[in-house]
Design a protein around this motif. Structure first.
Motif, PDB file in Angstrom:
ATOM      1  N   GLY A  41      56.670  34.290  73.756  1.00  0.00           N
ATOM      2  CA  GLY A  41      56.792  35.432  74.341  1.00  0.00           C
ATOM      3  C   GLY A  41      58.400  36.056  74.677  1.00  0.00           C
ATOM      4  O   GLY A  41      59.093  35.257  74.986  1.00  0.00           O
ATOM      5  N   SER A  42      58.571  37.470  74.990  1.00  0.00           N
ATOM      6  CA  SER A  42      59.936  37.792  75.301  1.00  0.00           C
ATOM      7  C   SER A  42      60.100  37.624  76.785  1.00  0.00           C
ATOM      8  O   SER A  42      61.347  37.646  77.109  1.00  0.00           O
ATOM      9  N   VAL A  43      59.005  37.953  77.440  1.00  0.00           N
ATOM     10  CA  VAL A  43      59.253  37.556  79.159  1.00  0.00           C
ATOM     11  C   VAL A  43      58.122  36.725  79.635  1.00  0.00           C
ATOM     12  O   VAL A  43      57.178  36.469  78.823  1.00  0.00           O
ATOM     13  N   PRO A  44      58.240  36.217  80.614  1.00  0.00           N
ATOM     14  CA  PRO A  44      57.319  34.947  81.142  1.00  0.00           C
ATOM     15  C   PRO A  44      55.893  35.650  80.946  1.00  0.00           C
ATOM     16  O   PRO A  44      54.797  34.908  80.653  1.00  0.00           O
ATOM     17  N   GLU A  45      55.689  37.052  81.348  1.00  0.00           N
ATOM     18  CA  GLU A  45      54.179  37.460  81.282  1.00  0.00           C
ATOM     19  C   GLU A  45      53.849  37.861  79.850  1.00  0.00           C
ATOM     20  O   GLU A  45      52.435  38.120  79.542  1.00  0.00           O
ATOM     21  N   ASP A  46      54.869  37.911  78.707  1.00  0.00           N
ATOM     22  CA  ASP A  46      54.361  37.964  77.490  1.00  0.00           C
ATOM     23  C   ASP A  46      53.621  36.782  76.716  1.00  0.00           C
ATOM     24  O   ASP A  46      53.954  35.991  76.080  1.00  0.00           O
ATOM     25  N   VAL A  47      52.148  36.582  77.237  1.00  0.00           N
ATOM     26  CA  VAL A  47      51.560  35.509  76.894  1.00  0.00           C
ATOM     27  C   VAL A  47      50.262  35.792  75.983  1.00  0.00           C
ATOM     28  O   VAL A  47      49.795  34.830  75.252  1.00  0.00           O
ATOM     29  N   PHE A  48      49.940  36.917  75.657  1.00  0.00           N
ATOM     30  CA  PHE A  48      48.609  37.139  74.966  1.00  0.00           C
ATOM     31  C   PHE A  48      48.854  38.226  73.914  1.00  0.00           C
ATOM     32  O   PHE A  48      49.562  39.186  73.924  1.00  0.00           O
ATOM     33  N   ASN A  49      48.009  37.883  72.767  1.00  0.00           N
ATOM     34  CA  ASN A  49      48.001  38.970  71.740  1.00  0.00           C
ATOM     35  C   ASN A  49      46.455  39.786  72.033  1.00  0.00           C
ATOM     36  O   ASN A  49      45.412  39.013  72.158  1.00  0.00           O
ATOM     37  N   VAL A  50      46.330  40.963  72.219  1.00  0.00           N
ATOM     38  CA  VAL A  50      45.045  41.629  72.160  1.00  0.00           C
ATOM     39  C   VAL A  50      44.314  41.876  70.851  1.00  0.00           C
ATOM     40  O   VAL A  50      44.939  42.286  69.937  1.00  0.00           O
ATOM     41  N   LEU A  51      43.160  41.043  70.747  1.00  0.00           N
ATOM     42  CA  LEU A  51      42.531  40.982  69.273  1.00  0.00           C
ATOM     43  C   LEU A  51      41.477  42.094  69.151  1.00  0.00           C
ATOM     44  O   LEU A  51      41.373  42.562  67.936  1.00  0.00           O
ATOM     45  N   ALA A  52      40.892  42.648  70.299  1.00  0.00           N
ATOM     46  CA  ALA A  52      40.053  43.627  70.158  1.00  0.00           C
ATOM     47  C   ALA A  52      39.671  44.399  71.567  1.00  0.00           C
ATOM     48  O   ALA A  52      40.026  43.389  72.436  1.00  0.00           O
ATOM     49  N   THR A  53      39.346  45.555  71.691  1.00  0.00           N
ATOM     50  CA  THR A  53      39.234  46.282  72.638  1.00  0.00           C
ATOM     51  C   THR A  53      37.542  46.579  72.681  1.00  0.00           C
ATOM     52  O   THR A  53      37.135  47.344  71.742  1.00  0.00           O
ATOM     53  N   VAL A  54      36.778  46.285  73.636  1.00  0.00           N
ATOM     54  CA  VAL A  54      35.385  46.716  73.760  1.00  0.00           C
ATOM     55  C   VAL A  54      35.212  47.871  74.702  1.00  0.00           C
ATOM     56  O   VAL A  54      35.445  47.540  75.931  1.00  0.00           O
TER      57      VAL A  54
END
Lengths: 294, 409
Positions: B380-393
């Protein structure tokens, strides 16, 4: 249990031996100090954690894991010698309780210092690139780094054996453990010998902490849990016996591993049950001399 | 305690009390004018969940600062009293009693473990103090634990495992093994997955329960590999989660199975590193990355960045923020810190503090909210840039157990 194959059982036992390697290291340091100085070092877990943090510092300052393997035992060894000089030596000859309470308190101070300087949260510690990943050892895949830990443990034990059995200082240490008075009469500065032994024990503890860091990360409390395990190993093997520390360490590792296979919830209890049984049948442990603790 | 109270009031205070009492005004009014609104905040500052707890404190402080900057409650400012519960139910109960009896807090928000929050809730329920829990639990919104002063800002394992399970069973496979922390959180998550799995034809190969605070999971790997599951559901938390994923990666388990955590923690992922977590899936109550789509998320992240040197809030940190803000908002609306009045406003309250619309269901005070399905990404670009959101329920009441099922009907 369904799906229990010979390969699985073999891999499980091997996993236990690898786990035992860290116990062996920690218990060896504890046993060394107890066998020679009759000091139960309850700060051993704190030195374990300090070793891991010292390793983190080496890496943060631009060093690598291999450099840390050299630097960490020196740092924790010197620190151990300073502790012996400043605190522990004043309590020699005052029974077993006083140094035990002192080191118990010291462990709290050291862990709290770690929290103050490095935070309560714990720090990441990557497996060195050259040792990352798993290899096929014939019975299944096994983490390469854990094989390295086993190899390191064997190497350290061999070097320790060489040192104690084949060097002049080793001879003095062994003689001093047996009859300190004669050694003093012969003009040996036993105070320095004890300091060296204490430092050697904490150096091994620090090294064990560094080796454990890539397995579980680094945190202030990492020594607390493993100290209890190492203490069980030391008691089961016999207080003060190096051979006992090795055999009991591996045994405890295998028992923890097999418990995880058959009754994982009981993981915490199993080794204490082992200790209870050993204490009932053979109170001095496998190789311990009777009456040392009294 | 009474001596301290007397000292703070002084002679004049006592005289004024006497005067007001003589005039027939209730004692509570005087206290309201003189003292700040105190919010007790017990969280596990030390121990395996320390990273998450530290972030909860950071975020909660923002909610308090916002409230004070906007004038407080008729000039009455709010104050956060952080206490270390050491992740121990007994310790937490003691801290909660102290907060109530000695520090005279108006509300308690906090705790970060299913069993610890139940201990806090027992104390607050007995003493009629409003408690907003920010940690997962089904039990806390069920009989007999739930009480009229109990609120639950965090998600429940039932809704979390439900959302994550539906996604995982559909996309990743049906042969599953569970690794669970051996306490309420682990048990409730597994129950949640089983409930969904039963409707989707899942096959359970094993359930392995491990003590909380386990440092070595290597002993589980041979069996997990031999079972050849499609999915390993990792129902543990904090440092335990981080260590399991690291050791699973080292053992090669990820070669043959997907690792899915009902709650995949940002803090654990950052501490564990990208390599170890690569490909690990999970659910979360919040990921800062939704700020591109959710206005309230952007506003919250910006305030957090500003207050904490550009850092970004974590999932559980954000719960500290919304948990405190909800209580303070309700107090402002009620114009009072009286438990009954604030509880009456909170029950049914609709709000959007940081992750889109939420509301407290009236019958059990559970916050109905969206669940995000996320995947750990490589770099990721910053340390907290760690996830991709795959879906929102999106949050809907039918994700929850009915209040009748909870024994509250």
């Amino acid at each position: 249990m369904a799906g229990l194959s010979l390969d699985l059982l073999a891999l499980q036992i091997f996993t236990g031996l690898a786990l035992g390697a860290v116990y062996v290291l920690l218990a060896t340091g504890m046993s060394l100090i107890f066998g020679m100085l009759t000091v139960v070092n309850f700060a051993h877990g704190a030195f374990f954690a300090l070793g891991a943090y010292a390793g983190f510092l080496v890496l943060a300052l631009g060093g690598n894991f291999w450099l840390a393997l050299l630097a960490v035992p020196i740092v924790t060894g010197l620190l151990g010698m300073a502790v012996e000089w400043g605190l522990v030596r004043h309590l020699y000859g005052r029974g077993i309780d006083d140094p035990l309470l002192l080191t118990f308190g010291l462990s709290y101070v050291l862990v709290e210092l770690i929290r103050i300087f490095a935070g309560t949260q714990g720090l990441p510690f990557d497996t060195p690139d050259a040792l990352a990943g798993a290899v096929d050892i014939g019975i299944g895949y096994f983490p390469l780094y854990r094989l390295f830990v086993i190899a390191m443990t064997v190497t350290i034990l061999f070097l320790l054996w060489l040192f104690l059995e084949r060097t002049r200082i080793g001879l003095i240490i062994r003689a001093g453990a047996r009859d300190p008075e004669i050694m003093r009469v012969l003009g040996v500065d036993t105070g320095r010998v004890w300091r060296l032994v204490f430092g050697l024990g904490t150096a091994i503890a620090g090294l064990a902490g560094l080796l454990a860091a890539p397995l579980q990360g680094v945190s202030p409390e990492m020594g607390n849990a493993i100290l209890a395990d190492a203490f069980v190993v030391t008691v089961v093997g016999g207080m003060g016996s190096l051979a006992g520390a090795i055999i009991a360490g591996l045994l405890v590792g295998v028992i923890v591993s097999l418990t995880a296979l058959f009754a994982p919830e009981a993981g915490d209890v199993a080794i204490f049950a082992l200790m209870a049984v050993v204490l009932l049948i053979r109170p001095q442990g496998f190789f311990g001399r009777a009456g040392l603790m009294s | 305690m009474s001596a301290e109270h007397g000292r703070r009031m002084g002679r004049r205070g006592v005289l004024r009390t006497a005067a007001i009492l003589a005039a027939g005004a209730p004692f509570a009014t005087l206290r309201a004018e003189e003292t700040p609104i105190r919010i007790g905040f017990p969280v596990p500052i030390t121990g395996p969940y320390a990273s998450e707890a530290a972030d909860q404190v950071r975020a909660a402080e923002i909610a308090v600062a916002e409230f004070n900057q906007s004038g407080g409650l008729g000039g009455r400012r709010a104050e956060l009293l952080v206490r270390d519960d050491k992740l121990d139910p007994g310790e937490a109960a003691t801290r909660a009693i102290e907060l109530i009896e000695k520090d005279r807090v108006d509300f308690i928000v906090g705790s970060l473990s299913a069993s610890v929050q139940l201990a806090v809730n027992t104390v607050t329920k007995q003493r009629g103090v409003l408690y907003n829990s920010i940690s997962q639990s089904d039990q806390i919104v069920s009989s007999p634990d739930w009480g009229p002063t109990t609120f639950h800002e965090a998600m429940t394992p039932h809704m979390t495992a439900g959302a994550v399970g539906r996604y995982a069973f559909e996309k990743l496979g049906k042969r599953v093994a569970y690794v669970a922390a051996d306490y309420a959180y682990g048990h409730e998550m597994v129950a949640g997955f089983r409930a969904v799995g039963a409707t989707m034809g899942a096959e359970e190969l094993a359930e392995i329960k491990m003590p909380i605070g386990t440092r070595d999971f290597s002993t589980l790997m041979p069996r997990l590999q031999a079972l050849r599951p499609d999915i390993v559901f990792l129902c543990n938390f904090g440092r335990d989660q981080q260590i399991f994923v690291k050791q699973a990666h080292d053992s090669g388990l990820k070669r043959t199975a997907h690792i899915v955590a009902p709650i995949l923690l940002q803090t654990a992922r950052i501490a564990g590193g990208a390599q170890a977590f690569a490909g690990v899936l999970g659910g979360t109550s919040y990921y800062w990355g939704i700020e591109s789509e959710v206005a309230s998320a952007r506003a919250f992240n910006d305030r957090f960045r500003k207050a904490h040197d550009g850092r970004l809030p974590s999932d559980y940190g954000a719960l500290g923020y919304s948990g405190v803000r909800a209580v303070l908002t309700a107090a402002a609306k009620a114009g009072s810190t009286e438990t009954a009045k604030v509880a009456a406003v909170l029950a049914g309250m609709k709000y959007d503090f940081y992750k889109g619309p939420q509301f407290y269901r009236a019958c059990d005070h559970q916050s109905v909210q969206s669940v995000f399905i996320i995947e750990s990404k490589a770099n990721g670009s910053v340390p907290e840039d760690v996830f991709n959101v795959l879906a929102t329920v999106p949050g809907r009441e039918d994700m929850l157990k009915t209040c009748a099922q909870e024994g509250l009907g």
